[in-house]
Design a protein around this motif. Structure first.
Motif, PDB file in Angstrom:
ATOM      1  N   ASN A 108       0.820  -1.260  -0.185  1.00  9.48           N
ATOM      2  CA  ASN A 108      -0.102  -0.073   0.223  1.00  9.48           C
ATOM      3  C   ASN A 108       0.966   1.052  -0.078  1.00  9.48           C
ATOM      4  O   ASN A 108       0.446   2.212   0.708  1.00  9.48           O
ATOM      5  N   ILE A 109       2.017   1.151  -0.785  1.00  6.86           N
ATOM      6  CA  ILE A 109       2.770   2.378  -0.991  1.00  6.86           C
ATOM      7  C   ILE A 109       2.275   3.177  -2.223  1.00  6.86           C
ATOM      8  O   ILE A 109       1.896   2.546  -3.235  1.00  6.86           O
ATOM      9  N   ASP A 110       2.498   4.591  -2.282  1.00  4.51           N
ATOM     10  CA  ASP A 110       2.546   5.306  -3.388  1.00  4.51           C
ATOM     11  C   ASP A 110       3.652   5.624  -4.264  1.00  4.51           C
ATOM     12  O   ASP A 110       3.509   5.816  -5.193  1.00  4.51           O
ATOM     13  N   THR A 111       4.562   5.699  -3.375  1.00  4.64           N
ATOM     14  CA  THR A 111       5.907   6.091  -3.881  1.00  4.64           C
ATOM     15  C   THR A 111       7.183   5.131  -3.380  1.00  4.64           C
ATOM     16  O   THR A 111       7.047   4.905  -2.313  1.00  4.64           O
ATOM     17  N   VAL A 112       8.069   4.830  -4.456  1.00  8.55           N
ATOM     18  CA  VAL A 112       9.312   4.112  -3.679  1.00  8.55           C
ATOM     19  C   VAL A 112      10.391   5.137  -4.119  1.00  8.55           C
ATOM     20  O   VAL A 112      10.775   5.450  -5.218  1.00  8.55           O
ATOM     21  N   LEU A 113      11.067   5.346  -2.976  1.00  5.44           N
ATOM     22  CA  LEU A 113      12.410   6.218  -3.253  1.00  5.44           C
ATOM     23  C   LEU A 113      13.562   5.383  -3.053  1.00  5.44           C
ATOM     24  O   LEU A 113      13.968   4.479  -2.344  1.00  5.44           O
ATOM     25  N   ARG A 172      16.805  -2.315 -11.966  1.00  5.30           N
ATOM     26  CA  ARG A 172      15.877  -3.458 -11.128  1.00  5.30           C
ATOM     27  C   ARG A 172      14.871  -2.872 -10.628  1.00  5.30           C
ATOM     28  O   ARG A 172      13.578  -3.461 -10.237  1.00  5.30           O
ATOM     29  N   TYR A 173      15.430  -1.845  -9.560  1.00  2.00           N
ATOM     30  CA  TYR A 173      14.598  -1.283  -8.626  1.00  2.00           C
ATOM     31  C   TYR A 173      13.150  -0.380  -9.337  1.00  2.00           C
ATOM     32  O   TYR A 173      12.005  -0.583  -9.073  1.00  2.00           O
ATOM     33  N   ILE A 174      13.534   0.272 -10.405  1.00  3.72           N
ATOM     34  CA  ILE A 174      12.429   0.878 -11.297  1.00  3.72           C
ATOM     35  C   ILE A 174      11.467  -0.194 -11.968  1.00  3.72           C
ATOM     36  O   ILE A 174      10.335  -0.143 -11.780  1.00  3.72           O
ATOM     37  N   LEU A 175      12.032  -1.189 -12.266  1.00  6.83           N
ATOM     38  CA  LEU A 175      11.066  -2.202 -12.900  1.00  6.83           C
ATOM     39  C   LEU A 175      10.246  -2.973 -11.991  1.00  6.83           C
ATOM     40  O   LEU A 175       9.173  -2.885 -12.097  1.00  6.83           O
ATOM     41  N   SER A 176      10.891  -3.262 -10.685  1.00  8.25           N
ATOM     42  CA  SER A 176       9.798  -3.942  -9.321  1.00  8.25           C
ATOM     43  C   SER A 176       8.923  -2.855  -9.099  1.00  8.25           C
ATOM     44  O   SER A 176       8.027  -3.104  -8.576  1.00  8.25           O
ATOM     45  N   HIS A 199       7.348  15.069  -3.252  1.00  9.21           N
ATOM     46  CA  HIS A 199       6.926  13.795  -3.790  1.00  9.21           C
ATOM     47  C   HIS A 199       6.480  13.147  -2.523  1.00  9.21           C
ATOM     48  O   HIS A 199       6.007  11.685  -2.559  1.00  9.21           O
ATOM     49  N   LEU A 200       6.359  13.636  -1.473  1.00  4.67           N
ATOM     50  CA  LEU A 200       5.851  13.161  -0.204  1.00  4.67           C
ATOM     51  C   LEU A 200       4.690  14.274   0.424  1.00  4.67           C
ATOM     52  O   LEU A 200       4.963  14.849   1.572  1.00  4.67           O
ATOM     53  N   PRO A 201       3.479  14.091  -0.444  1.00  9.05           N
ATOM     54  CA  PRO A 201       2.351  14.757   0.136  1.00  9.05           C
ATOM     55  C   PRO A 201       1.832  14.391   1.382  1.00  9.05           C
ATOM     56  O   PRO A 201       1.852  13.130   1.692  1.00  9.05           O
ATOM     57  N   ILE A 202       1.024  15.065   1.951  1.00  6.91           N
ATOM     58  CA  ILE A 202       0.186  14.632   3.107  1.00  6.91           C
ATOM     59  C   ILE A 202      -0.678  13.367   2.728  1.00  6.91           C
ATOM     60  O   ILE A 202      -1.277  13.455   1.760  1.00  6.91           O
ATOM     61  N   GLY A 203      -0.762  12.255   3.854  1.00  7.54           N
ATOM     62  CA  GLY A 203      -1.586  11.137   3.304  1.00  7.54           C
ATOM     63  C   GLY A 203      -1.112  10.170   2.617  1.00  7.54           C
ATOM     64  O   GLY A 203      -1.471   9.083   2.473  1.00  7.54           O
ATOM     65  N   ARG A 204       0.202  10.504   1.846  1.00  6.67           N
ATOM     66  CA  ARG A 204       0.794   9.476   1.097  1.00  6.67           C
ATOM     67  C   ARG A 204       1.773   8.580   1.567  1.00  6.67           C
ATOM     68  O   ARG A 204       2.470   9.235   2.773  1.00  6.67           O
ATOM     69  N   THR A 205       2.095   7.366   1.244  1.00 11.42           N
ATOM     70  CA  THR A 205       3.042   6.456   1.718  1.00 11.42           C
ATOM     71  C   THR A 205       4.269   6.285   0.786  1.00 11.42           C
ATOM     72  O   THR A 205       3.817   5.875  -0.323  1.00 11.42           O
ATOM     73  N   ALA A 206       5.378   6.183   1.029  1.00 14.80           N
ATOM     74  CA  ALA A 206       6.381   6.195   0.536  1.00 14.80           C
ATOM     75  C   ALA A 206       7.567   5.186   1.157  1.00 14.80           C
ATOM     76  O   ALA A 206       7.695   5.081   2.486  1.00 14.80           O
ATOM     77  N   ALA A 207       8.092   4.340   0.332  1.00 21.68           N
ATOM     78  CA  ALA A 207       9.155   3.342   1.102  1.00 21.68           C
ATOM     79  C   ALA A 207      10.517   3.628   0.629  1.00 21.68           C
ATOM     80  O   ALA A 207      10.817   3.962  -0.734  1.00 21.68           O
ATOM     81  N   LEU A 208      11.343   3.658   1.294  1.00 23.94           N
ATOM     82  CA  LEU A 208      12.781   3.873   1.237  1.00 23.94           C
ATOM     83  C   LEU A 208      13.533   2.707   0.853  1.00 23.94           C
ATOM     84  O   LEU A 208      13.568   1.664   1.816  1.00 23.94           O
ATOM     85  N   LEU A 209      14.058   2.300  -0.268  1.00 25.49           N
ATOM     86  CA  LEU A 209      14.871   1.073  -0.600  1.00 25.49           C
ATOM     87  C   LEU A 209      16.099   1.435  -1.315  1.00 25.49           C
ATOM     88  O   LEU A 209      16.426   2.267  -1.909  1.00 25.49           O
ATOM     89  N   PRO A 256      15.471  -2.539   5.805  1.00 24.11           N
ATOM     90  CA  PRO A 256      16.822  -3.074   5.956  1.00 24.11           C
ATOM     91  C   PRO A 256      17.504  -2.883   4.456  1.00 24.11           C
ATOM     92  O   PRO A 256      16.693  -3.117   3.531  1.00 24.11           O
ATOM     93  N   GLY A 257      18.959  -2.701   4.317  1.00 21.81           N
ATOM     94  CA  GLY A 257      19.335  -2.583   3.042  1.00 21.81           C
ATOM     95  C   GLY A 257      19.454  -3.771   2.308  1.00 21.81           C
ATOM     96  O   GLY A 257      19.389  -5.065   3.043  1.00 21.81           O
ATOM     97  N   MET A 258      19.339  -3.840   0.891  1.00 18.38           N
ATOM     98  CA  MET A 258      19.358  -5.064   0.264  1.00 18.38           C
ATOM     99  C   MET A 258      20.675  -5.110  -0.746  1.00 18.38           C
ATOM    100  O   MET A 258      20.711  -4.009  -1.545  1.00 18.38           O
ATOM    101  N   ARG A 259      21.511  -5.977  -0.401  1.00 20.05           N
ATOM    102  CA  ARG A 259      22.816  -6.057  -1.185  1.00 20.05           C
ATOM    103  C   ARG A 259      22.397  -6.212  -2.826  1.00 20.05           C
ATOM    104  O   ARG A 259      22.812  -5.387  -3.749  1.00 20.05           O
ATOM    105  N   GLU A 260      21.380  -7.016  -3.004  1.00 19.96           N
ATOM    106  CA  GLU A 260      21.106  -7.180  -4.387  1.00 19.96           C
ATOM    107  C   GLU A 260      19.517  -7.527  -4.374  1.00 19.96           C
ATOM    108  O   GLU A 260      18.938  -8.135  -3.377  1.00 19.96           O
TER     109      GLU A 260
END
Length: 352
Positions: free
Chosen positions: A106-111, A127-131, A187-197, A251-255
């Motif tokens: 339920n994320i709106d944006t992936v950083l 890879r991250y953009i594709l996923s 890119h982080l407006p009120i009520g929106r959810t972002a994930a840091l990857l 958590p950080g993902m090496r790959e």
């Protein structure tokens, strides 16, 4: 209702009984912390949930909306159901087992976070953009540690990323000086959810601390030799920013091992696909065939060989993962029917 809205509750969930709803804000192995916007609870899934779950994808993930039974006096809750997800970022779980892992839901944006040092890797960004596109969220590339680079180095890095991040916002920031934060917050407006990857050591936790103006996440340095970081964040956690946006640190993902992405290939590699459409033959393999649009584009410099090879590699990887998943599904179905037959034989023997 208002207490849920600050957690990102949307109009698509209006038909749910809000008194029973909560959002998963922390995932740590098999335990969950959830919030109903008013109170936090330590939660676990019910026995019925465990029995009904068919795969790892059925279990709660960070960002999920869940239907729960609240034990307010104890500060605990029982999760009975996961609501349908509007988006889910999935990867192939680490290890040899073919199994999906939901990184965030339920994320709106992936950083997509990379640092402006030795760790900058455009193939990883692809890879991250594709996923991200496959997940149903929108990607934003965030290049950290701008304060450690010259402007020329920053411009060169952005130029490299632009070649693979077609139409994707790219923001260079410094968590030390605060440069770029205003652009990021757009890119982080009120009520929106972002994930840091991103990988370990790229500055995800430092970025969270900067956005919250508080040291909520532990941070560690990186090795100077290769700019590699050490794992600091050990679980997934959601934070509410002062402007009302929600951000998930992971958590950080090496790959990033792909799980799916077939439907997002054309969006991620739209620059490559515009040339495949120009091939004389519809089944062109872009090798020795005459009238190949891809070979012509590489020859005249409109397309780089590395970009095309990455496109082919990811297609092959996705096809391979799909075959593994199909084989596992067949094996699971075979084992299920074996168990059904065994249960029926036992029942028949007992009734006699």
């Amino acid at each position: 209702m208002n207490k849920l809205r600050k957690l990102g509750w949307s109009s698509t969930n209006e038909d749910q009984d809000t008194q029973l709803m909560a959002r998963v804000t922390t995932v740590q192995k098999n335990s969950y912390r959830i919030s109903d916007g008013e109170m936090e609870f330590l939660a676990h899934v019910s026995g019925k949930f465990l029995n009904d779950a068919g795969s790892s994808l059925d279990f709660p993930a960070i960002g999920d909306w869940v239907e729960v039974k609240k034990l307010r006096d104890e500060g605990k809750a029982v999760i009975n159901r996961v609501l349908p997800r509007k988006s889910r970022f999935i990867r192939q779980a680490a290890g040899e087992v073919t199994e999906a892992q939901i990184v965030a839901a339920n994320i709106d944006t992936v950083l997509i976070v990379n640092s402006l040092n030795h760790d900058l890797n455009v193939r990883r960004i692809e890879r991250y953009i594709l996923s991200t596109y496959e997940s149903g969220a929108m990607p934003v590339v965030v290049l950290t540690k701008k304060d450690e680079c010259t402007q020329r180095e920053v411009d060169q890095a952005i130029s490299q990323v632009e070649e693979v991040a077609i139409g994707v916002p790219i923001i260079a920031i410094s968590s030390v000086s605060g440069e770029g934060m205003v652009d990021l917050l757009e890119h982080l407006p009120i009520g929106r959810t972002a994930a840091l990857l991103g990988s370990s050591g790229v500055g995800k936790s430092t970025l969270v601390n900067t956005l919250l103006s508080s040291e909520v996440q532990e941070t560690k340095g990186i090795r100077e030799s290769d700019s590699r970081g050490r794992h600091t964040t050990t679980h997934r956690e959601m934070f509410m920013l002062p402007n009302g946006a929600l951000i998930i640190d992971t958590p950080g993902m090496r790959e990033l091992q792909l799980w799916q992405g077939e439907s997002a290939i054309d969006t991620t590699f739209q620059d490559v696909e515009q040339f495949t459409d120009k091939c004389r033959f519809t089944d062109c393999k872009h090798e020795t065939e005459p009238g190949c649009g891809v070979k012509a584009a590489i020859g005249n410099g409109e397309l780089t060989k590395d970009r095309f090879q990455s496109y082919v590699k990811l297609q092959r990887e996705l096809a391979y993962e799909k075959r593994k998943q199909d084989q596992k599904a067949k094996l699971n179905e075979k084992n299920r029917w074996k168990q059904v037959s065994k249960d029926l034989r036992s029942k028949y023997k007992y009734n006699r």
